[in-house]
Design a protein around this motif. Structure first.
Motif, mmCIF file in Angstrom:
data_model
loop_
_atom_site.group_PDB
_atom_site.id
_atom_site.type_symbol
_atom_site.label_atom_id
_atom_site.label_comp_id
_atom_site.label_asym_id
_atom_site.label_seq_id
_atom_site.Cartn_x
_atom_site.Cartn_y
_atom_site.Cartn_z
ATOM 1 N N LEU A 98 0.711 -1.330 -0.201
ATOM 2 C CA LEU A 98 0.043 -0.028 0.148
ATOM 3 C C LEU A 98 0.871 1.160 -0.017
ATOM 4 O O LEU A 98 0.335 2.406 0.238
ATOM 5 N N VAL A 99 1.994 1.120 0.053
ATOM 6 C CA VAL A 99 3.237 2.193 0.028
ATOM 7 C C VAL A 99 2.642 3.202 -1.071
ATOM 8 O O VAL A 99 3.001 4.404 -1.194
ATOM 9 N N SER A 100 2.450 2.682 -2.328
ATOM 10 C CA SER A 100 2.172 3.327 -3.567
ATOM 11 C C SER A 100 1.059 4.303 -3.144
ATOM 12 O O SER A 100 0.817 5.232 -3.959
ATOM 13 N N CYS A 101 0.115 3.404 -2.375
ATOM 14 C CA CYS A 101 -1.066 4.551 -2.116
ATOM 15 C C CYS A 101 -0.958 5.723 -1.374
ATOM 16 O O CYS A 101 -1.154 6.698 -1.654
ATOM 17 N N MET A 102 0.052 5.550 -0.316
ATOM 18 C CA MET A 102 0.619 6.633 0.239
ATOM 19 C C MET A 102 1.256 7.674 -0.431
ATOM 20 O O MET A 102 1.028 8.748 -0.287
ATOM 21 N N VAL A 103 2.041 7.212 -1.342
ATOM 22 C CA VAL A 103 2.577 8.088 -2.405
ATOM 23 C C VAL A 103 1.709 8.995 -3.268
ATOM 24 O O VAL A 103 1.905 10.124 -3.228
ATOM 25 N N GLU A 104 1.046 8.121 -3.784
ATOM 26 C CA GLU A 104 -0.211 8.902 -4.562
ATOM 27 C C GLU A 104 -0.950 9.961 -3.580
ATOM 28 O O GLU A 104 -1.442 11.081 -4.154
ATOM 29 N N VAL A 125 1.611 11.731 1.276
ATOM 30 C CA VAL A 125 2.047 11.356 2.458
ATOM 31 C C VAL A 125 3.369 11.624 2.384
ATOM 32 O O VAL A 125 4.442 11.056 1.452
ATOM 33 N N ASP A 126 4.059 12.381 3.371
ATOM 34 C CA ASP A 126 5.613 12.689 3.243
ATOM 35 C C ASP A 126 6.443 11.536 4.123
ATOM 36 O O ASP A 126 7.604 11.333 3.977
ATOM 37 N N ILE A 127 5.771 10.959 5.243
ATOM 38 C CA ILE A 127 6.508 10.162 5.994
ATOM 39 C C ILE A 127 5.884 8.984 6.488
ATOM 40 O O ILE A 127 4.559 8.884 6.658
ATOM 41 N N TRP A 128 6.523 7.555 6.543
ATOM 42 C CA TRP A 128 5.874 6.557 7.009
ATOM 43 C C TRP A 128 6.927 5.710 7.515
ATOM 44 O O TRP A 128 7.912 5.455 7.026
ATOM 45 N N ALA A 177 13.822 1.577 -2.490
ATOM 46 C CA ALA A 177 14.549 1.638 -3.734
ATOM 47 C C ALA A 177 13.465 2.100 -4.776
ATOM 48 O O ALA A 177 13.721 2.809 -5.705
ATOM 49 N N GLU A 178 12.292 1.880 -4.697
ATOM 50 C CA GLU A 178 10.934 2.371 -5.616
ATOM 51 C C GLU A 178 10.520 3.550 -5.225
ATOM 52 O O GLU A 178 10.211 4.314 -6.233
ATOM 53 N N TYR A 179 10.265 3.856 -3.907
ATOM 54 C CA TYR A 179 9.818 5.054 -3.529
ATOM 55 C C TYR A 179 10.366 6.114 -2.581
ATOM 56 O O TYR A 179 9.653 6.935 -2.425
ATOM 57 N N GLY A 180 11.667 5.961 -2.481
ATOM 58 C CA GLY A 180 12.320 6.559 -1.278
ATOM 59 C C GLY A 180 12.568 8.106 -1.796
ATOM 60 O O GLY A 180 12.649 8.876 -0.946
#
Length: 363
Positions: free
Chosen positions: A268-274, A277-280, A293-296
Motif C-alpha cells: 500500500l506504500v504506492s497509495c501513500m505516495v499517490e 504522504v511525506d513520512i511513513w 529503492a522504488e519510492y524513497g
C-alpha cells in the motif's frame, strides 16, 4: 552550500529536549549539533542536499493532547498534563463511543458487549453526532503545552483515530471491512469520510492557532502482521482521496504529513505516495529497502536498526552503527530515512549520528 565538517564536539551533551509527561523512548538528550533536529528533518523532507545527518525517532516530538477525547479513550495522552491513572484511561471518544483500558496490553478496546453504532453506513447522517470543534478547550490546550513551542525537535500533533479506524469504531471490524467493498454502502462512506476530513481540518487549524507544530501524524492501521486489510484498488478508491485531501491541507499550511500505519502494508506504500504522504515509519516486517529503492525519492521511510543491546561492547555497537550509516547516508539527499531507535541500546543513535555526519559532510 559549503558542507560543515563533523567535529567530536557535536557529541557533547548540552541538555535535554523538552518532553511530554508520557513519551516513548525516554529522555531525549540534546547534543551540540550545528543545526537543530527540526532544521535537519525539514532539510531531509526538502531533499535539497542540506541535511546533515540521518534523523532518528528522538529527533521528533509528538503531542497527543487531552483536548482530543480520542487520546484519553485510547489511553495515549502525551502532553504536559499529569499522567492518567489506569482507572481514568478509557471512556468516551470524540463520538461518545465507550472504550475500556486493558492494563495487560497497555491500550484500550471498544467496550465489549456493546452493539456497533452503525449496522449500515447509509444510516450515519441520522446516527453519528459530530463533536463541536470550536467548543473544545483549545485555549487550555495552548496554555498547558506552551513550553513545547520552544522545542528544537520536529514537532507534530497526532490524531489517534484515522478514517478506517474510525469506521471500525462505528461498525466493528467486520462491518467496516465489508462496508468499504459494498457498492450499496460506498457512497455513504465517501460522504462520511469527507465529513470527517472537515473535522480533522478544523482541528488542525485550531492546533496551529496555539502550538508551533511542524507536522501532523494521522494514525490509521491498515494491516495485520501478514498482509493489508484491503487491496490497493480498494485503498485507492475509498481512502486515498481523503488522505490526499488531508495531506494537501497540511502542505497548504506549511506542515508535513505522516501516515502512521501498523501492519505489513508494503503493497500500500504506492497509495501513500499517490496521496502525498511525506513520512511513513513501517513496522519491521515490511521490506523497507525494497520500498525505499522504488519510492524513497517520494516518501521518507523509517528504518529499524539491527539488534543492539547493552550487553554488546562499544566496538560492536560502533561497528553496527557505522555499517548502518554507510548503507543509508550516501543517498540521503534523494532517499532520506529515519532511524527508528526508540528501543535498543542508547549508544547506537549517537554513533549513527557521528558516522552519518561524517559521510554527509563530504562534498
Amino acid at each position: 552550500m559549503a558542507k560543515i565538517p563533523f567535529s567530536e564536539d557535536e557529541l557533547k551533551v548540552v541538555g535535554e529536549h523538552i518532553n511530554t509527561t508520557m513519551c516513548f523512548g525516554g529522555p531525549a538528550l540534546k547534543y551540540n549539533t550545528p543545526i537543530t533536529p527540526r532544521e535537519n528533518v525539514n532539510a531531509c523532507l526538502r531533499r535539497d542536499g542540506s541535511a546533515m545527518w540521518i534523523p532518528s525517532f528522538t529527533d521528533f516530538l509528538s503531542v497527543e493532547s487531552r483536548v482530543n477525547k480520542d487520546h484519553i479513550a485510547r489511553a495515549e495522552v502525551m502532553d504536559l498534563g499529569p499522567l492518567y491513572s489506569d482507572e481514568e484511561k478509557g471512556g468516551p471518544d470524540l463520538f461518545g463511543i465507550e472504550w475500556v483500558y486493558v492494563p495487560m496490553v497497555g491500550g484500550s478496546m471498544e467496550k465489549p458487549g456493546v452493539p456497533p453504532l452503525l449496522e449500515d453506513a447509509n444510516d450515519w447522517p441520522e446516527i453519528i453526532k459530530f463533536p463541536d470543534v470550536d467548543a473544545m478547550e483549545w485555549e487550555a490546550c495552548g496554555k498547558l503545552n506552551a513550553p513545547l513551542n520552544q522545542t528544537e525537535r520536529s514537532y507534530h500533533v497526532t490524531f489517534q483515530n484515522g478514517l478506517f479506524e474510525r469506521l471500525i469504531s462505528f461498525m466493528g471490524f467486520e462491518g467496516a471491512a465489508l462496508a468499504i467493498i459494498d457498492d450499496d454502502q460506498k457512497d455513504a462512506i465517501h460522504a462520511l469520510f469527507a465529513k470527517l476530513c472537515d473535522m480533522y481540518e478544523a482541528m488542525i487549524t485550531k492546533y496551529m492557532q496555539y502550538l508551533t507544530i511542524d507536522g501532523v501524524m494521522f494514525h490509521d492501521d491498515w494491516g495485520s502482521q501478514r498482509a493489508p486489510f484491503f487491496s490497493p484498488a480498494v485503498c485507492r478508491e475509498m481512502l486515498v482521496p481523503y488522505i490526499k485531501r488531508l495531506a494537501d491541507f497540511c502542505h497548504s499550511k506549511g506542515l508535513w504529513f505522516e501516515q502512521h500505519s501498523c501492519g505489513k502494508n508494503e503493497m500500500l506504500v504506492s497509495c501513500m505516495v499517490e496521496a502525498g504522504v511525506d513520512i511513513w515509519m513501517p513496522q519491521d516486517m515490511n521490506d523497507v529497502d525494497k520500498m525505499r529503492a522504488e519510492y524513497g525519492d517520494k516518501i521518507m521511510l523509517g528504518v529499524y536498526p539491527p539488534a543492539n543491546t547493552p550487553e554488546m561492547s562499544d566496538e560492536e555497537i560502533d561497528r553496527l552503527a557505522k555499517e548502518f550509516a554507510e548503507k543509508y547516508a550516501p543517498d540521503m539527499d534523494t532517499k532520506p530515512v529515519i532511524l527508528v531507535n526508540f528501543m535498543g541500546d542508547p549508544r547506537f543513535g549517537p554513533a549513527v549520528y557521528k558516522y552519518s555526519r561524517i559521510l554527509m559532510a563530504q562534498e
